[in-house]
Design a protein around this motif. Sequence first.
Motif, PDB file in Angstrom:
ATOM      1  N   LEU A  83       0.830  -1.203   0.000  1.00 27.09           N
ATOM      2  CA  LEU A  83       0.000   0.000   0.000  1.00 27.09           C
ATOM      3  C   LEU A  83       0.867   1.257   0.000  1.00 27.09           C
ATOM      4  O   LEU A  83       0.585   2.225  -0.716  1.00 27.09           O
ATOM      5  CB  LEU A  83      -0.925  -0.006   1.216  1.00 27.09           C
ATOM      6  CG  LEU A  83      -1.871   1.198   1.353  1.00 27.09           C
ATOM      7  CD1 LEU A  83      -2.789   1.304   0.145  1.00 27.09           C
ATOM      8  CD2 LEU A  83      -2.694   1.085   2.639  1.00 27.09           C
ATOM      9  N   GLY A  84       1.943   1.236   0.800  1.00 30.43           N
ATOM     10  CA  GLY A  84       2.839   2.386   0.822  1.00 30.43           C
ATOM     11  C   GLY A  84       3.447   2.656  -0.537  1.00 30.43           C
ATOM     12  O   GLY A  84       3.552   3.816  -0.979  1.00 30.43           O
ATOM     13  N   GLY A  85       3.848   1.580  -1.238  1.00 31.10           N
ATOM     14  CA  GLY A  85       4.405   1.751  -2.582  1.00 31.10           C
ATOM     15  C   GLY A  85       3.391   2.351  -3.533  1.00 31.10           C
ATOM     16  O   GLY A  85       3.732   3.220  -4.368  1.00 31.10           O
ATOM     17  N   CYS A  86       2.137   1.925  -3.434  1.00 30.22           N
ATOM     18  CA  CYS A  86       1.092   2.473  -4.297  1.00 30.22           C
ATOM     19  C   CYS A  86       0.871   3.961  -4.031  1.00 30.22           C
ATOM     20  O   CYS A  86       0.684   4.755  -4.965  1.00 30.22           O
ATOM     21  CB  CYS A  86      -0.212   1.701  -4.084  1.00 30.22           C
ATOM     22  SG  CYS A  86      -0.184  -0.005  -4.668  1.00 30.22           S
ATOM     23  N   ILE A  87       0.888   4.341  -2.757  1.00 33.15           N
ATOM     24  CA  ILE A  87       0.680   5.748  -2.412  1.00 33.15           C
ATOM     25  C   ILE A  87       1.825   6.606  -2.927  1.00 33.15           C
ATOM     26  O   ILE A  87       1.617   7.713  -3.454  1.00 33.15           O
ATOM     27  CB  ILE A  87       0.503   5.901  -0.887  1.00 33.15           C
ATOM     28  CG1 ILE A  87      -0.824   5.258  -0.453  1.00 33.15           C
ATOM     29  CG2 ILE A  87       0.553   7.376  -0.465  1.00 33.15           C
ATOM     30  CD1 ILE A  87      -1.018   5.179   1.043  1.00 33.15           C
ATOM     31  N   VAL A  88       3.063   6.112  -2.792  1.00 35.87           N
ATOM     32  CA  VAL A  88       4.216   6.872  -3.308  1.00 35.87           C
ATOM     33  C   VAL A  88       4.085   7.065  -4.815  1.00 35.87           C
ATOM     34  O   VAL A  88       4.350   8.154  -5.343  1.00 35.87           O
ATOM     35  CB  VAL A  88       5.534   6.162  -2.948  1.00 35.87           C
ATOM     36  CG1 VAL A  88       6.718   6.781  -3.699  1.00 35.87           C
ATOM     37  CG2 VAL A  88       5.781   6.242  -1.448  1.00 35.87           C
ATOM     38  N   GLY A 107      14.287   1.606  -8.239  1.00 35.49           N
ATOM     39  CA  GLY A 107      15.004   1.947  -7.016  1.00 35.49           C
ATOM     40  C   GLY A 107      14.176   2.719  -6.014  1.00 35.49           C
ATOM     41  O   GLY A 107      14.506   2.740  -4.821  1.00 35.49           O
ATOM     42  N   VAL A 108      13.105   3.358  -6.460  1.00 36.00           N
ATOM     43  CA  VAL A 108      12.197   4.022  -5.529  1.00 36.00           C
ATOM     44  C   VAL A 108      11.487   2.984  -4.668  1.00 36.00           C
ATOM     45  O   VAL A 108      11.276   3.183  -3.470  1.00 36.00           O
ATOM     46  CB  VAL A 108      11.171   4.884  -6.287  1.00 36.00           C
ATOM     47  CG1 VAL A 108      10.078   5.388  -5.338  1.00 36.00           C
ATOM     48  CG2 VAL A 108      11.861   6.049  -6.980  1.00 36.00           C
ATOM     49  N   PHE A 109      11.145   1.856  -5.259  1.00 36.96           N
ATOM     50  CA  PHE A 109      10.335   0.842  -4.592  1.00 36.96           C
ATOM     51  C   PHE A 109      11.152  -0.189  -3.830  1.00 36.96           C
ATOM     52  O   PHE A 109      10.725  -0.660  -2.773  1.00 36.96           O
ATOM     53  CB  PHE A 109       9.465   0.112  -5.629  1.00 36.96           C
ATOM     54  CG  PHE A 109       8.447   0.983  -6.283  1.00 36.96           C
ATOM     55  CD1 PHE A 109       7.188   1.137  -5.737  1.00 36.96           C
ATOM     56  CD2 PHE A 109       8.744   1.668  -7.455  1.00 36.96           C
ATOM     57  CE1 PHE A 109       6.233   1.945  -6.334  1.00 36.96           C
ATOM     58  CE2 PHE A 109       7.799   2.482  -8.065  1.00 36.96           C
ATOM     59  CZ  PHE A 109       6.546   2.630  -7.507  1.00 36.96           C
ATOM     60  N   SER A 110      12.284  -0.578  -4.364  1.00 39.30           N
ATOM     61  CA  SER A 110      12.988  -1.726  -3.806  1.00 39.30           C
ATOM     62  C   SER A 110      14.494  -1.523  -3.861  1.00 39.30           C
ATOM     63  O   SER A 110      14.990  -0.588  -4.485  1.00 39.30           O
ATOM     64  CB  SER A 110      12.598  -3.001  -4.561  1.00 39.30           C
ATOM     65  OG  SER A 110      12.819  -2.850  -5.948  1.00 39.30           O
ATOM     66  N   PRO A 181       6.686  -3.193  -1.696  1.00 42.89           N
ATOM     67  CA  PRO A 181       6.769  -2.198  -2.771  1.00 42.89           C
ATOM     68  C   PRO A 181       7.172  -2.798  -4.121  1.00 42.89           C
ATOM     69  O   PRO A 181       6.767  -2.297  -5.167  1.00 42.89           O
ATOM     70  CB  PRO A 181       7.833  -1.222  -2.257  1.00 42.89           C
ATOM     71  CG  PRO A 181       7.815  -1.382  -0.779  1.00 42.89           C
ATOM     72  CD  PRO A 181       7.523  -2.833  -0.550  1.00 42.89           C
ATOM     73  N   ARG A 182       7.965  -3.873  -4.110  1.00 42.85           N
ATOM     74  CA  ARG A 182       8.350  -4.502  -5.384  1.00 42.85           C
ATOM     75  C   ARG A 182       7.115  -5.075  -6.080  1.00 42.85           C
ATOM     76  O   ARG A 182       7.001  -5.024  -7.309  1.00 42.85           O
ATOM     77  CB  ARG A 182       9.403  -5.593  -5.143  1.00 42.85           C
ATOM     78  CG  ARG A 182      10.137  -6.022  -6.412  1.00 42.85           C
ATOM     79  CD  ARG A 182      11.130  -7.139  -6.116  1.00 42.85           C
ATOM     80  NE  ARG A 182      12.234  -6.726  -5.282  1.00 42.85           N
ATOM     81  CZ  ARG A 182      13.408  -6.293  -5.750  1.00 42.85           C
ATOM     82  NH1 ARG A 182      13.622  -6.220  -7.054  1.00 42.85           N
ATOM     83  NH2 ARG A 182      14.380  -5.954  -4.899  1.00 42.85           N
ATOM     84  N   ILE A 183       6.201  -5.649  -5.286  1.00 37.25           N
ATOM     85  CA  ILE A 183       4.939  -6.123  -5.857  1.00 37.25           C
ATOM     86  C   ILE A 183       4.155  -4.948  -6.441  1.00 37.25           C
ATOM     87  O   ILE A 183       3.571  -5.041  -7.532  1.00 37.25           O
ATOM     88  CB  ILE A 183       4.107  -6.870  -4.803  1.00 37.25           C
ATOM     89  CG1 ILE A 183       4.819  -8.153  -4.373  1.00 37.25           C
ATOM     90  CG2 ILE A 183       2.715  -7.201  -5.340  1.00 37.25           C
ATOM     91  CD1 ILE A 183       4.191  -8.837  -3.163  1.00 37.25           C
ATOM     92  N   PRO A 189       0.712   0.654 -13.191  1.00 32.86           N
ATOM     93  CA  PRO A 189       0.928   1.053 -14.593  1.00 32.86           C
ATOM     94  C   PRO A 189       1.977   2.160 -14.717  1.00 32.86           C
ATOM     95  O   PRO A 189       1.698   3.261 -15.221  1.00 32.86           O
ATOM     96  CB  PRO A 189      -0.460   1.533 -15.023  1.00 32.86           C
ATOM     97  CG  PRO A 189      -1.040   2.115 -13.767  1.00 32.86           C
ATOM     98  CD  PRO A 189      -0.545   1.230 -12.644  1.00 32.86           C
ATOM     99  N   ILE A 190       3.193   1.874 -14.272  1.00 33.98           N
ATOM    100  CA  ILE A 190       4.264   2.873 -14.275  1.00 33.98           C
ATOM    101  C   ILE A 190       4.837   2.983 -15.689  1.00 33.98           C
ATOM    102  O   ILE A 190       5.257   1.983 -16.275  1.00 33.98           O
ATOM    103  CB  ILE A 190       5.374   2.482 -13.282  1.00 33.98           C
ATOM    104  CG1 ILE A 190       4.797   2.292 -11.891  1.00 33.98           C
ATOM    105  CG2 ILE A 190       6.485   3.532 -13.274  1.00 33.98           C
ATOM    106  CD1 ILE A 190       5.750   1.638 -10.906  1.00 33.98           C
TER     107      ILE A 190
END
Length: 224
Positions: A83-88, A107-110, A181-183, A189-190
């Motif tokens: 969820l944190g990764g999605c919000i970022v 690198g932002v996520f993992s 966050p890797r998931i 859709p980045i």
Amino acid sequence: MLIILGDGVVANVTLNKSGMKGAGSIQITIAWGLAVMVPAFIFGAASGAHFNPALTIALAADGSMGWDLVPGYIIAQMAGGFLGGCIVYLLFKDQFDATDNAGTKLGVFSTGPSVPNMPLNILSEAVATFILVFAIKGIGNVADCAPGLSNFFVFGIIVSIGMSLGGLTGYALNPARDLGPRIAHAVLPIKGKGSSNWGYAPVVIVGPVVGALVAVLLYGAIPW
């Protein structure tokens, strides 16, 4: 909150068109320490403030918590990381769109290694996590520690590890901090995101879990 603040600082410093782009590794390292400390102050009394499956498993192994609680903790930790990764991503979508380098986006996520070498990368994560968990256990030896002060000590531990060993693997120290966050990176859709590098996943699982278990076993064997 951990991932919003932690991955958020990486996005803030590395993505194009961010107002703090180029601030560097010192800002990232200090901010990650604060990202651990802030939710620890908020949720420490309720949950013990372990947002880390490796620490959760280690605390169950040394009897500090019941094994029956472990699955629920890990599910919550992974869900929080996702969820944190999605919000970022949502907050920095325009900056992601303006950044061409797929590695920068991942690198932002993992985390990832400066030099890919699976055995050494696992060892690096194991040693770094050993220091984290052994030091956290050692906080209990601080005489007359004021309530809440231990969370500030954890901030210092995280920053110390990051500044000394972080350049090797990005010091995940925590499977949920990386895998959640890797998931998110894999499913969101980045624009131009590239691979999620799942081949690196064993490093952030095996290293932290082994390091945490060795830390609690050694700590328990020492006649303090």
